[in-house]
Design an enzyme around this catalytic site. Structure first.
Site, PDB file in Angstrom:
ATOM      1  NE  ARG A 292      32.494  33.223  35.473  1.00 48.53           N
ATOM      2  CZ  ARG A 292      33.697  33.006  35.985  1.00 48.53           C
ATOM      3  NH1 ARG A 292      34.377  34.012  36.516  1.00 48.53           N
ATOM      4  NH2 ARG A 292      34.219  31.800  35.991  1.00 48.53           N
TER       5      ARG A 292
ATOM      6  CB  CYS B  30      35.330  33.048  43.112  1.00 47.85           C
ATOM      7  SG  CYS B  30      37.084  32.637  43.311  1.00 47.85           S
TER       8      CYS B  30
END
Length: 279
Positions: free
Chosen positions: A178, A236
């Site tokens: 990611r 995050c």
């Protein structure tokens, strides 16, 4: 105060008599069944379920998928759960403390000074052979008196995160694929904040979900440039696993600020730059 508590220490606290710590179950399964279903099948005796999406975060929007809750809403949720200002709180989730760390961080941010995470969570408790309860415990809860006073831990906004990525160390707690922008299963844009360093959260714990020893965490973060000699922050996808990173940094003796909105808030503003690939 050390922010972790192990199963044997918690057992002794619960058996010694007198006011017991408030136990909060914050199991949360991204994309899976609601955590309350796991809670009802079995939880630490006396624990109250806290919903991460409803109680520990605000309404999703430009501030991200899990923005800070409004102080009054968080205060009300914690009072319903029986949280008192002068009683210790122990929070736990399934095993790896990802959700528990977000509740730990949020309680600390809003001024509770005595909060610890059960290292290894519910898995560690049951593996040790301890008894569990089923169903709900809300009927037995005495309403607490906790008062939410925001601002007790450092936070970053988008501008602060961008500046820290240049002048300090900004850790991206998401999985490496990611971070590199190879996949993005949740947010509309893939990639990372330019200058951020990848530090996947799962690298903070062992296979049993318990945190690595402090010295190993210090070595890990030092290898990424994060020490107590520089300014450090973490983000995050939505500010949940980044709170886990903040807890791991705390265990390593490294103060750090949380970008609560994280990637979901960053990409909500199309003027924010996006990087892909390795740092």
């Amino acid at each position: 105060m050390r922010p972790l508590i192990d199963v044997s220490t918690l057992e002794r606290m619960l058996k010694r008599g007198g006011p017991a710590p408030v136990l909060l179950d914050v199991r949360w399964h991204l994309g899976g069944p609601p955590g309350v279903e796991s809670y009802r099948k079995g939880h630490l005796p006396g624990a109250v379920f806290v919903d991460l999406d409803r109680d520990v975060a605000g309404t999703p929007g430009s501030g991200g998928r899990h923005p800070l809750p409004e102080p009054a809403a968080f205060e009300a949720a914690m009072r319903r759960a029986g949280v008192f200002a002068d009683r210790p709180v122990v929070v736990y989730d399934g095993a790896d403390s990802t959700a528990a760390a977000r509740l730990w961080w949020t309680l600390r941010y809003f001024g509770h000074e005595n909060v610890r995470v059960l290292d290894g969570g519910y898995h560690a408790w049951t593996t040790a052979g301890n008894a569990v309860a089923v169903g709900d415990s809300y009927e037995e809860v005495e309403p607490g008196d906790f008062q939410a006073r925001p601002g007790n831990l450092p936070v970053l906004d988008a501008a602060g995160a961008a500046a820290l990525a240049k002048a300090g160390v900004l850790l991206d707690a998401r999985a490496s694929e990611r971070y590199r922008g190879e996949v993005e299963p949740i947010d509309p844009v893939a990639g990372h904040i330019p200058g951020a360093v990848n530090a996947p959260t799962l690298g903070n714990v062992g296979v049993d979900g318990r945190f690595l020893p402090s010295e190993l965490l210090r070595e890990r973060f030092a290898g990424l440039g994060a020490t107590d000699a520089v300014d450090v922050g973490a983000y995050c996808g939505s500010g949940v696993t980044a709170a886990h990173e903040i807890l791991a940094l705390h265990l390593a003796g490294i103060p750090a600020a949380l970008y609560v909105g994280s990637w979901s808030a960053w990409v909500a503003d199309p003027t924010n730059p996006v990087a892909t690939g390795e740092a």
